[in-house]
Design an enzyme around this catalytic site. Sequence first.
Site, mmCIF file in Angstrom:
data_model
loop_
_atom_site.group_PDB
_atom_site.id
_atom_site.type_symbol
_atom_site.label_atom_id
_atom_site.label_comp_id
_atom_site.label_asym_id
_atom_site.label_seq_id
_atom_site.Cartn_x
_atom_site.Cartn_y
_atom_site.Cartn_z
ATOM 1 N N ARG A 137 139.754 64.959 -16.312
ATOM 2 C CA ARG A 137 140.877 65.087 -17.259
ATOM 3 C C ARG A 137 141.687 66.353 -17.031
ATOM 4 N NH1 ARG A 137 140.329 62.025 -21.819
ATOM 5 N NH2 ARG A 137 141.553 63.527 -22.954
ATOM 6 N N LYS A 195 143.640 62.589 -15.383
ATOM 7 C CA LYS A 195 143.418 61.158 -15.553
ATOM 8 C C LYS A 195 144.167 60.610 -16.757
ATOM 9 C CE LYS A 195 141.591 57.171 -14.734
ATOM 10 N NZ LYS A 195 142.046 56.398 -13.556
ATOM 11 N N GLU A 205 149.853 60.319 -4.824
ATOM 12 C CA GLU A 205 149.050 61.106 -5.766
ATOM 13 C C GLU A 205 147.734 61.585 -5.166
ATOM 14 O OE1 GLU A 205 147.911 59.142 -9.390
ATOM 15 O OE2 GLU A 205 147.854 57.197 -8.446
HETATM 16 C C1 AGP Z 1 147.765 56.067 -11.704
HETATM 17 O O1 AGP Z 1 147.048 56.151 -10.485
HETATM 18 C C2 AGP Z 1 147.993 57.418 -12.314
HETATM 19 N N1 AGP Z 1 146.776 58.105 -12.501
HETATM 20 C C3 AGP Z 1 148.886 57.381 -13.529
HETATM 21 O O2 AGP Z 1 150.156 56.933 -13.111
HETATM 22 C C4 AGP Z 1 148.445 56.467 -14.700
HETATM 23 O O3 AGP Z 1 148.564 55.119 -14.326
HETATM 24 C C5 AGP Z 1 149.377 56.733 -15.892
HETATM 25 O O4 AGP Z 1 149.237 58.090 -16.268
HETATM 26 C C6 AGP Z 1 149.082 55.836 -17.105
HETATM 27 O O5 AGP Z 1 147.774 56.097 -17.563
HETATM 28 P P1 AGP Z 1 147.123 55.065 -18.629
HETATM 29 O O6 AGP Z 1 147.044 53.732 -17.939
HETATM 30 O O7 AGP Z 1 145.790 55.655 -18.945
HETATM 31 O O8 AGP Z 1 148.050 55.016 -19.819
#
Ligand code: AGP
Length: 616
Positions: free
Chosen positions: A27, A611, A496
């Site tokens: 996180r 995350k 990323e």
């Molecule tokens: C995806 O690989 C990323 N870590 C990020 O774009 C993620 O999908 C986005 O922050 C949304 O997160 P969530 O699905 O937990 O809402």
Amino acid sequence: MCGIVGYVGKHKAVSILIEGLNRLEYRGYDSAGVAIQQNGRIEVAKKAGRVANLAREAAKHHFTGTAGISHTRWATHGGVTDANAHPHLSSDDKIALVHNGVVENYDAIKRFLLAKGYTFKSETDTEVLTNLVAYHYTKETTVEGESRFLEAVRKTLYHVEGTYGIAVLCSDFPGEIVAARKGSPLILGVGQDENIIASDVSALVSRTQRVVYLKDGEIVHVTARDFSITTLDQADVSPVIDKVTWSIESAEMGAHAHFMEKEIFEQATALENAMRGRFSEDGSTANFGGLNLNAADFRAIDRFVFCSCGSAWHACLVAEHLIERFARVPVEVDYASEFRYRNSPLDPHSLFFVISQSGETIDTLAALREAKRKGYKVMAICNGVGSTIAREADGGIYQHAGPEIGVASTKAFTSQLLISAMFALYVARMRDMSFSDGVHYVNALKATPDLVRRTLEQAPRIREIAKRYAKYNDFLFLGRLSLFPIALEGALKLKEISYIHAEGYPAAEMKHGPIALISEECPSVFFVPKGEIFNKLVSSMQEIKARKGKIIAIVTEGCELPPGLADEIIPIPDCHEATLPVIATVPVQLLSYYIAVERGCDVDKPRNLAKSVTVE
Ligand code: AGP
């Protein structure tokens, strides 16, 4: 965005706190720290860098206390330094506090506290919370009954604008923790003669599976054997103790090199979990228990609106394609962060969807709240059981993908795609899709996990390709129709975790500008599935080849490309149109993973990322 763990019980707190931080490090991992109550005071150890750095620093303190709080940080206010690491001690050393969120009015609070003689050691917004609790704690108290400590925290939170998940210690109240949340997740783990506060379940599930999901505006007062929850305005809250349905083993890396690798390879199981018990008895449609809407409600809907962020937004684009293709219902897709301020005119018969793996993304939560403010019912496709988004939605579909630890979303993403395909079927069979087409569609969905397993068998080939292409610093990902969002997803994955510049485009759009980027130094990843536009895709590939662009082609087995057109070919199994996005995603997950490994990147904890993005 940050991780919080608090412990009070009969064991030494420091090892439990650090173990919890290790599980929350995805996180945020800029810095970490612990505050332990012992010898009538609060001792703090904190360091910039990973939790491992903190563990070494904490070992020097020989902590013995059985109550403490801890934090792993994703920097918002203030650089990555030891001083800016949490916990923060008040200038009178009486209060220690950790915080996940943003104090929007911290400047005004700081000026007030400076005028009262408080001093600051950090650049963070959080430190004003610590000193404000100390300020209220040392003032004359008036509230009967509750402890001065709890009252001081409550009064502090009245003055806070912004978001918080906090855990607080007071040196005069050994063995007690006060925690509260508004906009950032916080969970209470109810143990045997011990209680644990954490930002998410993975930090406490090894010690208890009994949890209370705190809600916004709630404050919990915790001791080793008891806890009580009240609202900010002192109303008692009767806690609901839930049982966590997964074990800590499912959050372990196992024999894999990274969580991301593990989660890529467990996608077939995640997809089986997404479908379990969700098909009709006659096998012609999907069934969802949690939508809380009946067929008549769905008949009355004439538009869907999907909002999300990141990979989940890409899943919304796939949902749009599939719902419009099979159910013939118009769909709008918007970035959650844009929707909440755009004030879009919405059709009164719209149904609003959000998709979120964590269920805590604050931009998505804000869009959900904005839609509900306008009177719309909101459904959530979500992996985080008991998460804020899951609880505030009017209904929804849990993904049951299990904990996803890798910052780059993989199994949760393909699970969202499959659930979107199931939902498109569900609506289509309420409208014009025939029984036989429905049965065919259901059988295709059921076959998807095995097709994913077959595609994963390409991993060795893809790893060799990754070794040859890891040196490039620019990529284009090109796909059409339902694979344009997968081109976007492939580009995001590569960006990323390997820090390579990559862009996703509709394949035909490439000739309207991006083709200027094509050279021997800018390879293209091309999705070339079997279908009516296969020849159009081949033409687009020819345009790239004519400009010496290298091509990695992801092609449906049995489809022949002109000899020499693609430099690399990754075959994928033939499949139903509705499941093609799921299958086509697997190769680009593997490609980005292996390129990042080849470049020595920290795959599970990429720089600058976290995350769950719980700040705006
Ligand atoms: C995806 O690989 C990323 N870590 C990020 O774009 C993620 O999908 C986005 O922050 C949304 O997160 P969530 O699905 O937990 O809402």
